[in-house]
Design an enzyme around this catalytic site. Structure first.
Site, mmCIF file in Angstrom:
data_model
loop_
_atom_site.group_PDB
_atom_site.id
_atom_site.type_symbol
_atom_site.label_atom_id
_atom_site.label_comp_id
_atom_site.label_asym_id
_atom_site.label_seq_id
_atom_site.Cartn_x
_atom_site.Cartn_y
_atom_site.Cartn_z
ATOM 1 N N ASP A 1 0.811 -1.230 0.000
ATOM 2 C CA ASP A 1 0.000 0.000 0.000
ATOM 3 C C ASP A 1 0.839 1.273 0.000
ATOM 4 O OD1 ASP A 1 -2.259 -1.706 0.349
ATOM 5 O OD2 ASP A 1 -1.802 -1.767 2.483
ATOM 6 N N GLU A 2 2.027 1.231 -0.599
ATOM 7 C CA GLU A 2 2.911 2.403 -0.584
ATOM 8 C C GLU A 2 2.532 3.435 -1.635
ATOM 9 O OE1 GLU A 2 3.964 -0.686 -1.083
ATOM 10 O OE2 GLU A 2 5.302 -1.267 0.562
ATOM 11 N N LYS B 1 2.354 2.277 -4.989
ATOM 12 C CA LYS B 1 3.112 1.782 -6.160
ATOM 13 C C LYS B 1 2.356 2.035 -7.448
ATOM 14 C CE LYS B 1 3.274 -2.362 -4.442
ATOM 15 N NZ LYS B 1 2.808 -2.130 -3.066
ATOM 16 N N ALA C 1 -3.649 -7.869 -3.884
ATOM 17 C CA ALA C 1 -3.099 -6.534 -4.127
ATOM 18 C C ALA C 1 -4.216 -5.563 -4.497
ATOM 19 C CB ALA C 1 -2.089 -6.587 -5.263
ATOM 20 N N GLY C 2 -3.966 -4.288 -4.253
ATOM 21 C CA GLY C 2 -4.922 -3.264 -4.671
ATOM 22 C C GLY C 2 -4.148 -2.038 -5.084
ATOM 23 N N HIS C 3 -4.091 -1.773 -6.367
ATOM 24 C CA HIS C 3 -3.320 -0.633 -6.869
ATOM 25 C C HIS C 3 -4.266 0.445 -7.368
ATOM 26 C CE1 HIS C 3 0.347 -3.452 -7.554
ATOM 27 N NE2 HIS C 3 0.047 -3.261 -6.303
ATOM 28 N N GLN D 1 2.186 -6.014 -3.141
ATOM 29 C CA GLN D 1 2.480 -6.070 -1.706
ATOM 30 C C GLN D 1 3.772 -5.288 -1.413
ATOM 31 O OE1 GLN D 1 1.611 -9.361 -3.226
ATOM 32 N NE2 GLN D 1 -0.435 -8.616 -2.826
ATOM 33 N N THR E 1 2.676 -12.438 3.349
ATOM 34 C CA THR E 1 1.910 -13.108 2.314
ATOM 35 C C THR E 1 2.703 -14.354 1.885
ATOM 36 O OG1 THR E 1 0.664 -12.778 0.280
ATOM 37 C CG2 THR E 1 2.852 -11.738 0.376
ATOM 38 N N THR F 1 -9.730 -4.837 0.948
ATOM 39 C CA THR F 1 -10.562 -5.305 2.062
ATOM 40 C C THR F 1 -11.414 -4.212 2.694
ATOM 41 O OG1 THR F 1 -8.777 -4.791 3.602
ATOM 42 C CG2 THR F 1 -8.814 -7.031 2.698
ATOM 43 N N LEU G 1 3.498 12.991 0.609
ATOM 44 C CA LEU G 1 4.130 14.071 1.376
ATOM 45 C C LEU G 1 3.081 15.089 1.849
ATOM 46 C CD1 LEU G 1 7.041 15.088 2.215
ATOM 47 C CD2 LEU G 1 6.782 16.742 0.368
ATOM 48 N N VAL H 1 2.774 14.492 -4.170
ATOM 49 C CA VAL H 1 2.168 15.481 -3.262
ATOM 50 C C VAL H 1 0.643 15.472 -3.376
ATOM 51 C CG1 VAL H 1 4.194 16.990 -3.147
ATOM 52 C CG2 VAL H 1 2.566 17.275 -5.023
HETATM 53 P P1 IMP Z 1 -2.707 -12.770 2.061
HETATM 54 O O1 IMP Z 1 -1.731 -12.247 1.076
HETATM 55 O O2 IMP Z 1 -4.144 -12.525 1.695
HETATM 56 O O3 IMP Z 1 -2.457 -14.200 2.417
HETATM 57 O O4 IMP Z 1 -2.510 -11.945 3.427
HETATM 58 C C1 IMP Z 1 -1.327 -12.050 4.217
HETATM 59 C C2 IMP Z 1 -0.957 -10.712 4.821
HETATM 60 O O5 IMP Z 1 -0.520 -9.838 3.775
HETATM 61 C C3 IMP Z 1 -2.101 -9.988 5.512
HETATM 62 O O6 IMP Z 1 -1.584 -9.257 6.619
HETATM 63 C C4 IMP Z 1 -2.611 -9.030 4.448
HETATM 64 O O7 IMP Z 1 -3.269 -7.909 5.014
HETATM 65 C C5 IMP Z 1 -1.292 -8.650 3.796
HETATM 66 N N1 IMP Z 1 -1.440 -8.206 2.392
HETATM 67 C C6 IMP Z 1 -1.597 -8.972 1.304
HETATM 68 N N2 IMP Z 1 -1.660 -8.232 0.188
HETATM 69 C C7 IMP Z 1 -1.497 -6.962 0.577
HETATM 70 C C8 IMP Z 1 -1.426 -5.710 -0.136
HETATM 71 O O8 IMP Z 1 -1.493 -5.631 -1.368
HETATM 72 N N3 IMP Z 1 -1.248 -4.610 0.636
HETATM 73 C C9 IMP Z 1 -1.120 -4.674 2.002
HETATM 74 N N4 IMP Z 1 -1.172 -5.798 2.683
HETATM 75 C C10 IMP Z 1 -1.360 -6.940 1.996
#
Ligand code: IMP
Length: 430
Positions: A13-14, A16, A39-41, A225, A240, A306, A337, A419
């Site tokens: 979640d940086e 990316k 992942a969620g981009h 991730q 993960t 989520t 920032l 920014v």
């Molecule tokens: P999983 O990847 O669903 O098995 O989750 C394992 C851990 O990785 C959990 O703490 C998730 O919240 C975290 N996680 C997985 N994918 C992401 C992501 O894209 N961003 C942030 N946390 C993630």
């Protein structure tokens, strides 16, 4: 031309997605090498907010081709839904624009059911997974009984393999977790339909990427991730099941060492985490509320996948130095920032205290992270709104000092600073 790699330097979640979007403008191909729809981009272009889970975010640029590499685990149901959503937003994804590795693994509803059942009953407490079936799919891969994308090329074979997989998973669901079994025929029928739709996208992506690089074009590796969620190098077991770190891009795409160019680590100017596990600089109260936001904006600190509120805290340079080392970062890209404007004073963790000593590096890797106390350096902070700033010289001196401290402590130059969420809300340092 090389493979440039963008990785998350924190717990995911940086931001990316927006950095990939920026770099993708100069790349012919954008390729993801690991993870799945956990992942969620997020990429914001004008009024449109794209939230991508599986398809490389670079696809938003009309000239790029997306590759989903062999290291990924792919849920065809989510993938097709994402394609439909992109089309709705004016970005159709025909087979000419996306190639899926035949060696990537498939996620099924049985994997998801197992993920949920295991989270319910995990000894030692929950990991806080995204419940997308990621862990169980990688377990099947390592156990050499997984379903691969290439299995979708042969209809009869696919039906047999899906049924055997569901039957095997049902045994685990019922015997170990007292959970409901799935209907193997129903899942097989779903997968026959997915195969029909996805067949034209299946390719040997390793051969394809070699050819693109040999033709002198740029490939961008899009990390998912973050470093601290890496199966080997992260905060195990709160990680993960894949390898988000840069060296894994080669394995997950089928490329060799000679391909690599820049390795850019993306980090927020503060720290966030979803799910369980140690977080030494975690904050609550007023500072946390400021860093997290209210949830009204898509870029506030609530999970893209989520919807969970993220845990938030001050930037941790011990962990950033760790990320520099395990990824071989050549440059840093800082995000968000603007969120620090008006938050005074600012704190940055430069070392830890533990066992009566001060540590610049953790003595035993990330083991026992929760037992360390952060040592903070305080900076005055700034009041100015930086969202309209586009050049380094126009940033407030206090903001530049904050960034200089990050560079000095990580020994990596900062090349970009975002920014705001918009494409152009960026300071490129040249
Ligand atoms: P999983 O990847 O669903 O098995 O989750 C394992 C851990 O990785 C959990 O703490 C998730 O919240 C975290 N996680 C997985 N994918 C992401 C992501 O894209 N961003 C942030 N946390 C993630």
């Amino acid at each position: 031309m090389p493979l440039d790699i963008i990785v998350g330097a924190q717990w995911g979640d940086e931001g990316k997605g927006r950095m990939v979007d920026l770099f993708a403008s100069g790349a012919a191909v954008v390729a993801r090498w690991g993870g799945g729809d956990n992942a969620g981009h997020t990429v914001t272009v004008g009024d449109t907010v794209f939230k991508l889970h599986l398809i490389p975010s670079g696809i938003i640029h009309p000239h790029t081709i997306g590759v989903m590499g062999n290291g990924m685990v792919i849920n065809p149901e989510t993938l097709l839904a994402e394609m439909a959503k992109l089309e709705e937003l004016g970005v159709p994804v025909p087979p000419e624009r996306l190639r899926i590795s035949l060696n990537a693994h498939l996620i099924t509803p049985a994997h998801r059911a197992l993920d949920a059942a295991q989270e319910q009953q995990r000894a030692g407490g929950k990991i806080g997974t995204t419940l997308r079936g990621i862990g169980p799919a990688y377990v099947d891969k390592a156990a050499r009984r997984g379903l691969r994308v290439g299995d979708m090329l042969d209809e009869e074979d696919l039906a047999d393999k899906v049924k055997a997989h569901v039957e095997n998973t049902n045994l685990q669901l019922t015997a170990l977790y007292n959970a409901e079994p799935l209907d193997p025929d129903e899942v097989a029928a779903q997968f026959a339909e997915y195969a029909r739709q996805l067949k034209p996208y299946i390719a040997d992506t390793s051969v394809y990427l070699h050819q693109v690089l040999a033709d002198g074009k740029r490939v961008l590796g899009e990390g998912a991730q973050g470093t601290l969620l890496d199966l080997d190098h992260g905060t195990y077991p709160y990680v993960t099941s894949s390898h988000p770190i840069a060296p894994a891009a080669l394995v997950g795409l089928g490329l060799g060492f000679n391909a690599v160019g820049e390795v850019v680590g993306v980090t927020k100017v503060f720290q966030t985490r979803v799910g369980e596990g140690g977080f030494p600089t975690e904050q609550d109260g007023a500072v946390a509320e400021r860093l997290r936001g209210t949830g009204e904006n898509p870029w506030d600190e609530f999970g893209t996948t989520t919807g969970r509120p993220r845990r938030v805290g001050w930037l941790d340079l011990v962990l950033l130095r760790y990320a520099v080392r395990v990824n071989g970062l050549t440059r840093l890209a800082l995000t968000k920032l603007d969120i620090l404007s008006g938050l005074k004073p600012l704190k940055i963790c430069v070392a830890y205290e533990g066992g009566g000593r001060t540590h610049r590096e953790l003595p035993l890797g990330l083991r026992g992270l929760e037992d360390f106390k952060p040592v903070y350096q305080e900076l005055p902070g700034w009041d100015e709104d930086v969202r309209a700033v586009r050049t380094w010289a126009d940033l407030p001196q206090a903001a530049r000092d904050y960034i200089h401290l990050i560079e000095e402590q990580s020994r990596v130059a900062v090349g970009w600073v975002s920014v705001g969420p918009e494409r152009d809300q960026l300071v490129a340092r040249g």
